[in-house]
Design a protein around this motif. Structure first.
Motif, PDB file in Angstrom:
ATOM      1  N   GLY A 529     -15.042  20.146 -25.334  1.00  0.00           N
ATOM      2  CA  GLY A 529     -16.251  19.382 -25.251  1.00  0.00           C
ATOM      3  C   GLY A 529     -15.835  18.069 -25.504  1.00  0.00           C
ATOM      4  O   GLY A 529     -16.303  17.076 -24.532  1.00  0.00           O
ATOM      5  N   THR A 559     -23.275  19.977 -19.850  1.00  0.00           N
ATOM      6  CA  THR A 559     -24.116  20.979 -20.281  1.00  0.00           C
ATOM      7  C   THR A 559     -23.796  22.225 -19.996  1.00  0.00           C
ATOM      8  O   THR A 559     -23.732  23.202 -20.812  1.00  0.00           O
ATOM      9  CB  THR A 559     -25.645  20.707 -19.641  1.00  0.00           C
ATOM     10  N   THR A 562     -20.726  23.059 -22.369  1.00  0.00           N
ATOM     11  CA  THR A 562     -21.045  23.185 -23.695  1.00  0.00           C
ATOM     12  C   THR A 562     -22.107  24.081 -24.041  1.00  0.00           C
ATOM     13  O   THR A 562     -22.367  24.843 -25.175  1.00  0.00           O
ATOM     14  CB  THR A 562     -21.401  21.877 -24.492  1.00  0.00           C
ATOM     15  N   THR A 564     -25.081  23.666 -23.880  1.00  0.00           N
ATOM     16  CA  THR A 564     -26.296  22.928 -24.778  1.00  0.00           C
ATOM     17  C   THR A 564     -27.330  22.746 -23.809  1.00  0.00           C
ATOM     18  O   THR A 564     -27.917  21.683 -23.494  1.00  0.00           O
ATOM     19  CB  THR A 564     -25.776  21.726 -25.204  1.00  0.00           C
ATOM     20  N   GLY A 567     -30.229  19.962 -21.622  1.00  0.00           N
ATOM     21  CA  GLY A 567     -29.340  18.847 -21.337  1.00  0.00           C
ATOM     22  C   GLY A 567     -29.553  18.410 -20.105  1.00  0.00           C
ATOM     23  O   GLY A 567     -30.700  18.024 -19.570  1.00  0.00           O
ATOM     24  N   GLU A 582     -29.134  11.995 -25.433  1.00  0.00           N
ATOM     25  CA  GLU A 582     -28.537  13.185 -25.199  1.00  0.00           C
ATOM     26  C   GLU A 582     -27.182  13.624 -25.455  1.00  0.00           C
ATOM     27  O   GLU A 582     -26.655  14.550 -26.175  1.00  0.00           O
ATOM     28  CB  GLU A 582     -28.651  13.842 -23.695  1.00  0.00           C
ATOM     29  N   SER A 585     -26.782  13.517 -29.293  1.00  0.00           N
ATOM     30  CA  SER A 585     -27.342  14.871 -29.949  1.00  0.00           C
ATOM     31  C   SER A 585     -26.135  15.963 -29.521  1.00  0.00           C
ATOM     32  O   SER A 585     -25.856  16.737 -30.449  1.00  0.00           O
ATOM     33  CB  SER A 585     -28.587  15.323 -29.130  1.00  0.00           C
ATOM     34  N   LEU A 586     -25.416  16.000 -28.517  1.00  0.00           N
ATOM     35  CA  LEU A 586     -24.351  16.818 -28.047  1.00  0.00           C
ATOM     36  C   LEU A 586     -23.157  16.669 -29.022  1.00  0.00           C
ATOM     37  O   LEU A 586     -22.436  17.614 -29.309  1.00  0.00           O
ATOM     38  CB  LEU A 586     -24.011  16.483 -26.839  1.00  0.00           C
ATOM     39  N   ARG A 592     -27.545  22.235 -33.299  1.00  0.00           N
ATOM     40  CA  ARG A 592     -27.659  22.570 -31.816  1.00  0.00           C
ATOM     41  C   ARG A 592     -26.544  23.484 -31.454  1.00  0.00           C
ATOM     42  O   ARG A 592     -25.171  23.004 -31.506  1.00  0.00           O
ATOM     43  CB  ARG A 592     -27.749  21.217 -31.042  1.00  0.00           C
ATOM     44  N   SER A 595     -22.976  22.126 -29.485  1.00  0.00           N
ATOM     45  CA  SER A 595     -22.806  20.802 -29.953  1.00  0.00           C
ATOM     46  C   SER A 595     -21.185  20.815 -30.508  1.00  0.00           C
ATOM     47  O   SER A 595     -20.924  21.598 -30.973  1.00  0.00           O
ATOM     48  CB  SER A 595     -23.765  20.044 -30.697  1.00  0.00           C
TER      49      SER A 595
END
Length: 846
Positions: A529, A559, A562, A564, A567, A582, A585-586, A592, A595
């Motif tokens: 990531g 997205t 990962t 997530t 996204g 975003e 947050s990731l 989450r 992440s």
């Protein structure tokens, strides 16, 4: 006034002399001779230097992974705390204390042998039956269960303070699974590094001999023929003293196991390893009595091993300390110790106990209720949420509440005389101040008597107004220096009992291997990531503006890789500000799933579950990863993304350092093979996700280099590609490099080759071949591909590589199946036997 003048203010100590005994200062305020050299040396160092030494000590503790978790404040820093000023005891004082501690350990050994044997103490009226039978720590299923040899109580621990006359007095006894010895050794290691000259010139007795004797005693307890296999039984990584469990296991060269790592079969206890069951002969337990056997002791326990007590009853496994020893931690025993000592020893004890009144005695109960405001109140059985309190700190309402609680269950409480804890010099707020301390000592059964650690764990309360010294209430630790009158001679370390060494390399529990497998996977997920984020930032910061479909493809790749969701697949995310939110947050949202923060915390949790497999260097690297994540959380905020790709670099470098440590320092055993297997599987899956998200659907073929570049940068193959292909970025060449080039450590073919080598090292078994067949199918499928066909796109408004997509889908399914097969074959998930009826529910029915 210079820096050293304010370090030690004798007037501060003179104020405390008389309110409580002081280790360093006499009643007239003069310094005891054996403290003079240390205090002069610390004063010579000065305030600034001493503060630097304390900070160095905390760095070492953190690098070593030394932790202690306070249950009531779980969010505080869990790093073990060490005050840099040790407790000093001279040889003459210690000689008297040591003799008294040996005598006390012998007495408690007699008591333990009696209460699970003939129970003469009850038959002869020395103790009331209620003292024993009303206590939850007395386990009737343990009756007549004996260890070989003359000692049943192998480890005994005491908490000591000085009374008003300056004599050592026992506050409490620890007999179940005494903690603190490992922390004492860690403190000694740190202090010898931070103050090498002071330590060397003070002629401090070593404490390492205690652990040599402990290992020797464990070997002697082997009830079976052949070399002894010894394990340390821990409740797991979430226990407050888990660091100590792993530390002692590593120091003694033993396997650290949890209850489900063991199984009872054919009347013996066995360790479940990849190469089959290995018989366990001796268990050094750190699990409380009731939780060790869910069949006979506590049906709701998931920390023990079903049937363990029955094997101990048959004399086929030795458990240290024996199950049922918790009953001796009842402080009410102190009420009857003088009579017990006269019965077993024929004399009074050399070291007294704090005066104690037990609610189970009518006269004592009346005294307790009448004098509660001046006494310490303690439960006779320790349980979460119920702690000792000092009556003088309670108002009338709370005093009455405690009195009602005692009257409701008199046998469940004791009251003890208040003894002000001994004061010792303590580094606090830039100077040395007197603070209350308690010394915990340790005795080990050795030969025909007990041997006492030449030191112990000193705990100090930094709050001058708190009368209770407890780690759970914020106390910190000190090293304990027993000063020799002359330089100590090197003790002989040869063991008396010779046995062939047991090879532990292939005896790693499957639970540990599973955590190592997932450690490898989570490491790769986090690195993947971060690499993709860094590669996309480079593209997004190009001088020209990208077409919206291309921008969407790049962002959606984050997205997809990962996982997530939703996204960037959610088209409601519009504008730079929402995109940055975003990404933050990731990166930072630990809750989450998928992440970066989630994967890194999962990685460190997996490492914690397998802590005994890692050196202090590895723990230091893992700590560095945690630090860099914290820095990223603080520094990479919305609106600060101009150099985000640079901000990610230190965290990626820390992960690479961890990978380097694994590659260069781990022995090539099952632990290493399973870490690498997890990494190869996850790297394969991540590569497939990157290729599918960037190269399958091409929104604009004229900008295809914008998609190829991040794929190559993610795979650390951009420079390699430029050297191999001179004509610029081409999809077929990129696919050749990332899929089929067996010399590229980031290619899919390389992962398959490595997996084949790792699988060859796994234990051979007819039932363990399916993962090899799945790998062969995936490898063959990859080798038969036509790169030109994979790179070709379909005609239409949105170019799509259907053949590439089909191949990657199939490989993804095969690799996922390989991971599932490894879990099924090598990781044990079977449920353990439990009691048919929960004990508490059964008692309610009765």
């Amino acid at each position: 006034m210079n820096d050293s003048d304010i370090l030690l203010q004798p007037d501060t100590f003179r104020m405390h002399v008389g309110t409580a005994p002081d280790e360093a200062f006499a009643a007239d305020g003069t310094i005891h001779p054996h403290w003079r050299y240390l205090l002069d040396g610390l004063t010579a160092l000065g305030k600034t230097t001493l503060q630097e030494r304390q900070e160095k000590a905390q760095r070492i503790l953190r690098d070593d992974g030394a932790t202690y978790q306070r249950y009531n404040t779980p969010d505080t820093d869990a790093t073990w705390q060490l005050n840099p000023v040790p407790l000093l005891i001279n040889s003459e004082q210690w000689s008297e204390t040591e003799t008294a501690l040996i005598e006390r350990a012998e007495l408690f050994n007699f008591i333990l042998d009696d209460i699970y044997g003939n129970r003469d103490l009850i038959h002869q009226g020395i103790i009331p039956p209620e003292l024993l039978f009303s206590h939850p720590g007395f386990l009737r299923p343990c009756d007549q269960v004996k260890l070989r040899g003359m000692h049943q109580l192998i480890i005994h621990s005491c908490d000591l303070v000085r009374d008003h006359d300056g004599k050592m007095t026992v506050l409490s006894d620890r007999t179940q699974a005494p903690s603190g010895a490992g922390y004492a050794l860690e403190n000694r290691i740190v202090m010898s590094r931070v103050f090498p000259s002071l330590f060397r010139d003070s002629h401090v007795h070593r404490i390492s001999l205690f652990f040599t004797r402990l290992r020797q005693k464990l070997l002697e307890l082997n009830p079976n023929d052949g070399p002894a296999r010894i394990v340390v039984l821990t409740p797991g990584a979430y226990n407050e003293t888990y660091f100590e469990h792993a530390f002692i296991a590593n120091h003694l060269g033993l396997n650290l196991v949890q209850g489900n790592d063991l199984v009872v079969k054919q009347g013996y206890v066995w360790l479940k390893s990849l190469e089959g069951l290995k018989r366990v002969d001796v268990i050094l337990r750190r699990v409380d009595d009731h939780y060790c056997d869910p069949v006979e002791l506590n049906g709701s326990s998931h920390l023990g091993t079903p049937g363990l007590l029955d094997v101990a009853r048959q004399g086929r496994v030795a458990i240290v300390n024996p199950l049922g020893a918790n009953v001796l931690e009842n402080p009410a025993w102190m009420r009857y110790l003088p009579a017990i000592a006269r019965h077993f020893l024929g004399r009074e004890l050399r070291m007294g106990s704090v005066r104690t009144w037990w609610g189970g005695n009518a006269d004592d109960l009346a005294y307790m209720c009448d004098n509660l405001e001046t006494l310490f109140i303690k439960p006779t059985y320790r349980r979460p949420g119920l702690y000792e309190v000092y009556g003088a700190e309670l108002d009338a309402t709370r005093l009455q509440a405690w009195k009602n609680r005692i009257l409701k269950n008199p046998a469940g409480f004791v009251a003890q005389q208040y003894l002000a804890c001994t004061h010792t010099p303590t580094w606090l707020e830039g100077r040395i101040q007197p603070r209350a301390t308690v010394l915990r000592t340790f005795a080990i059964a050795s030969e025909n008597a007990y041997a006492v650690m030449a030191g112990g764990l000193t705990r100090v309360n930094l709050d001058a107004n708190d009368p209770v010294v407890s780690n759970q209430r914020g106390a910190v630790s000190k090293d304990t220096w027993i000063l020799a009158s002359e330089p100590e001679k090197t003790a002989a370390r040869a063991t008396r009992t010779q046995q062939a060494p047991i090879e532990h390399r292939h005896e790693i529990p499957s639970r540990v291997l599973e955590n190592l497998f997932w450690l490898g996977r989570y490491t790769e997920r986090a690195e993947s990531g971060l690499r993709l984020l860094r590669a996309l930032f480079l593209q997004l910061n190009r001088s020209e503006t990208l077409p919206d479909p291309l921008y969407r493809t790049l962002m959606s790749a984050l997205t997809h890789v990962t996982c997530t969701w939703p996204g960037f697949t959610d088209h409601s995310i519009q504008g730079r500000q929402q995109a940055e939110q975003e990404i933050v947050s990731l990166l930072n949202d630990q809750q989450r799933i998928g992440s970066i923060a989630f994967n890194l915390h999962a990685m460190t949790d997996a490492a914690e579950q397998a802590r005994e497999q890692f050196s202090s260097d590895a723990i230091r690297v893992i700590n560095a990863v945690h630090d860099e994540l914290g820095n990223l959380n603080r520094n990479l905020l919305p609106g600060t993304f101009s150099a985000a790709d640079t901000a990610l670099g230190p965290l990626i470098s820390s992960l690479l350092a961890l990978s380097g440590w694994m590659h260069d320092n781990m022995i090539r055993g099952y632990d290493w093979y399973f870490i690498q297997t997890g990494r190869c599987i996850e790297r394969s899956l991540q590569l497939i996700s990157v290729l599918r998200s960037l190269l399958v659907k091409v929104p604009d073929t004229s900008f295809e280099d914008v998609l190829l570049e991040p794929a190559l940068q993610w795979a650390e193959s951009h420079a390699l590609y430029r050297r191999m292909a001179q004509e610029g970025l081409r999809t077929d060449c990129c696919l050749e490099l990332l899929l089929l080039n067996g010399d590229n450590p980031r290619s899919l073919m390389y992962q398959f080759t490595q997996l084949s080598l790792y699988f060859a090292q796994f234990p051979a078994s007819a039932n363990r071949t399916r993962e090899k067949k799945l790998l062969l199918e995936a490898s063959t499928c990859l080798q038969l591909v036509d790169i030109a066909a994979l790179a070709a796109t379909d005609d239409g408004n949105l170019a799509e590589r259907a053949e590439l997509d089909a191949l990657l889908k199939k490989l993804h399914l095969l690799i996922t199946a390989i991971a599932e097969e490894i879990a099924r074959q090598y990781f044990d998930h079977s449920a353990s036997p439990q009691m048919l009826v929960n004990q508490s529910e059964w008692q309610e029915l009765l």
